[in-house]
Motif scaffolding. Structure first.
Motif: not given
Length: 167
Positions: A10-22, A43-51, A69-75
């Protein structure tokens, strides 16, 4: 064999953030099996099932947290309980809005032991009819023994003007 986990961010939307996470995930030889992203008011919230290979899991998680560091993660670990699920059901529910409507719909689904895989609720004021209209889209995992007809009937009973459609 790869291990699965769910990453929620969860965090603020920034250009390319999803691409960078991937890209970071791929750097550790991981892949997103499935993902969902919701954007709302900057803001955005993303959930990913990671293998990923088990030996790379902790390092990937640490890297995500430190590089973003500006995003909040839960695993969380993937919970597999598909024994009782026999089918998926996609529905739309449309009606006039009223207080407690969302709660009543969720209670009906919960009481039937349905798994809510996705739900989206919208309320729009329609000035020509002078009221607010409620519209929802639901994706449900339905256990064996629960019929589509009974789900539709119960949801149509939530309010006098409810229209439920299987989509």
């Amino acid at each position: 064999m790869k291990k699965l986990f769910i990453a929620s961010v969860v965090g603020h939307i920034a250009p390319g953030v999803i691409k960078s996470l991937a890209e970071v995930t791929r750097r550790f030889d991981g892949e997103w099996v499935t993902s969902k992203v919701i954007k709302l008011d900057g803001h955005f919230c993303a959930m990913m099932k990671v293998a990923i290979k088990p030996e790379a899991e902790d390092e990937l998680k640490s890297c995500l947290v430190s590089e973003f560091d500006g995003l909040h993660f839960i695993f969380e670990q993937v919970l597999v309980n598909s024994d009782s699920v026999s089918s998926s059901l996609h529905l739309s529910v449309d009606c006039g809005d009223r207080s407690g409507l969302t709660r009543d719909i969720v209670n009906i689904l919960t009481n039937l032991d349905l798994v809510i895989e996705h739900m989206e609720f919208n309320r729009v004021h329609v000035s020509t009819i002078g009221q607010t209209v409620f519209s929802s889209r639901l994706n449900l995992a339905v256990p064996e023994g629960v019929s589509t007809e009974s789900i539709v009937e119960l949801l149509e009973g939530v309010t006098y003007d409810a229209r439920v459609k299987v989509i």
